[in-house]
Design an enzyme around this catalytic site. Structure first.
Site, PDB file in Angstrom:
ATOM      1  N   LYS A   4      -0.683   5.785   1.477  1.00  0.00           N
ATOM      2  CA  LYS A   4       0.361   6.783   2.067  1.00  0.00           C
ATOM      3  C   LYS A   4       0.343   7.999   1.248  1.00  0.00           C
ATOM      4  O   LYS A   4       0.067   9.173   1.801  1.00  0.00           O
ATOM      5  CB  LYS A   4       1.809   6.346   2.069  1.00  0.00           C
ATOM      6  CG  LYS A   4       1.714   5.090   3.373  1.00  0.00           C
ATOM      7  CD  LYS A   4       3.440   4.536   3.336  1.00  0.00           C
ATOM      8  CE  LYS A   4       3.052   3.348   4.277  1.00  0.00           C
ATOM      9  NZ  LYS A   4       4.469   2.653   4.322  1.00  0.00           N
ATOM     10  N   GLN A  14       9.739   1.466   1.259  1.00  0.00           N
ATOM     11  CA  GLN A  14       8.590   0.498   1.691  1.00  0.00           C
ATOM     12  C   GLN A  14       9.413  -0.936   1.726  1.00  0.00           C
ATOM     13  O   GLN A  14      10.152  -1.238   0.737  1.00  0.00           O
ATOM     14  CB  GLN A  14       7.473   0.325   0.606  1.00  0.00           C
ATOM     15  CG  GLN A  14       6.373  -0.611   1.167  1.00  0.00           C
ATOM     16  CD  GLN A  14       5.794  -0.246   2.170  1.00  0.00           C
ATOM     17  OE1 GLN A  14       5.592   1.088   2.451  1.00  0.00           O
ATOM     18  NE2 GLN A  14       5.320  -1.273   3.174  1.00  0.00           N
ATOM     19  N   ASP A  68      10.261   6.920   9.137  1.00  0.00           N
ATOM     20  CA  ASP A  68      10.074   5.484   9.404  1.00  0.00           C
ATOM     21  C   ASP A  68      10.719   5.190  10.739  1.00  0.00           C
ATOM     22  O   ASP A  68      10.091   4.133  11.305  1.00  0.00           O
ATOM     23  CB  ASP A  68      10.447   4.538   8.309  1.00  0.00           C
ATOM     24  CG  ASP A  68       9.530   3.850   7.483  1.00  0.00           C
ATOM     25  OD1 ASP A  68       8.319   3.796   7.973  1.00  0.00           O
ATOM     26  OD2 ASP A  68       9.593   3.451   6.302  1.00  0.00           O
TER      27      ASP A  68
HETATM   28  N1  GUN Z   1       6.373  -2.617   5.757  1.00  0.00           N
HETATM   29  C1  GUN Z   1       5.812  -2.812   6.656  1.00  0.00           C
HETATM   30  N2  GUN Z   1       5.441  -1.850   7.474  1.00  0.00           N
HETATM   31  C2  GUN Z   1       6.191  -0.957   7.023  1.00  0.00           C
HETATM   32  C3  GUN Z   1       6.336   0.396   7.428  1.00  0.00           C
HETATM   33  O1  GUN Z   1       5.960   0.868   8.472  1.00  0.00           O
HETATM   34  N3  GUN Z   1       7.272   1.169   6.653  1.00  0.00           N
HETATM   35  C4  GUN Z   1       7.832   0.561   5.619  1.00  0.00           C
HETATM   36  N4  GUN Z   1       8.626   1.590   4.942  1.00  0.00           N
HETATM   37  N5  GUN Z   1       7.951  -0.743   5.190  1.00  0.00           N
HETATM   38  C5  GUN Z   1       6.831  -1.213   5.909  1.00  0.00           C
END
Ligand code: GUN
Length: 292
Positions: A52, A96, A119
């Protein structure tokens, strides 16, 4: 049968965003910024967060990755989030998941201001999505819809079957595709682990979205001819002979199911790259909507 090239579409989206951000830079304005917060050392989370940050920098956005030890106090994490809520240089905040067990995930999700909830996990974002109001949409489901749009796949009146009811994929994709809107308007069924006979549902799907985290779960005899298949599974299979020590397998038995599909996403290179692209898009849109 057409293999949906998520890598290519994600690259297109990133190029489009880069062009917009180049214009912002030329005008002398500050660029959009994303803050990613990682607690602990889950290897999958580490690699997602790295990807990211790299993608942000490539399109010219500001990216900060906050890495904290697994024993970080919940209160400290909440304070950190609040500092980014107030920080005008950041338009998106991403924590995350999963978080270490001693941290209440719901509290953390609710601590992020909905204006920076790139998100789409905050209850306000989820609620607005359900009632058809503008909101940040969770990145993987948004990426799935974007693939359907860019491949011009008809969704109106089609039976779209979702396998899995997670808050990150299953529930939001069902809600997105249910909306009485362009590129959605599908007849949606959400099927999950309590279904006595999953095949009964999957065989009816015009569009099948598999998001259960079970390698090669969907077999050729579970789908009808001409189905559109979107495989969200990213299952790590141990492989000592490879440099990474693992390889990735989807929730769909690709070789069997591809033979009957009109369109299908591969793993890797299907939905995965779209998640990051949509995260950047959400951050850019947050910047446009809520200011520099
Ligand atoms: N863990 C698994 N997928 C995601 C996501 O799309 N965003 C975040 N923040 N954590 C995750």
């Amino acid at each position: 049968m057409i293999i949906i090239d998520g890598k290519k579409i994600a690259q297109e989206i990133r190029s489009e965003l880069k062009a917009e951000i180049d214009k912002i830079k030329l005008s002398g304005k500050d660029v959009p910024g994303l803050a990613a917060i990682l607690v602990g050392d889950n290897p999958a989370s580490e690699s997602y967060v790295k990807g990211k940050a790299k993608a942000c920098e490539e399109v010219g956005m500001r990216a900060v990755t906050e890495r904290h030890p697994a024993d970080m106090k919940e209160g400290s994490l909440l304070e950190l989030i609040e500092s980014y809520n107030q920080n005008k240089k950041f338009h998106g905040i991403l924590v995350q998941l999963p978080l270490p067990k001693h941290i209440d995930e719901d509290k953390v999700i609710e601590a992020v201001t909905p204006k920076k909830d790139v998100d789409g996990f905050h209850p306000v974002s989820v609620g607005n999505l359900v009632i058809g109001k503008p909101a940040f949409r969770s990145c993987t489901p948004a990426g799935i819809q974007e693939l359907l749009i860019r491949y011009k796949i008809e969704t109106k009146g089609k039976h779209l079957v979702v396998l899995g009811r997670s808050n990150i994929v299953g529930k939001p994709i069902a809600n997105i595709m249910l909306q009485k809107k362009e590129f959605a308007n599908s007849i949606v069924t959400v099927c999950h682990s309590a279904a006595p006979d999953v095949s009964y549902f999957t065989k009816q799907a015009d569009i099948l979205i598999a998001a259960i985290g079970s390698p090669k779960f969907v077999k050729g005899n579970m789908v009808k001819e001409g189905v559109v298949v979107i495989d969200v599974g990213i299952n790590r299979m141990e492989d000592k002979s490879s440099t990474k020590g693992y390889y990735l397998i989807g929730d769909v038995d690709f070789d069997e199911v591809a033979k009957k599909s009109s369109y299908i996403t591969p793993v890797p290179g299907g939905v995965g790259p779209m998640t990051v692209a949509m995260l950047l898009k959400n951050t850019y849109e947050g910047y446009i909507k809520y200011g520099e």
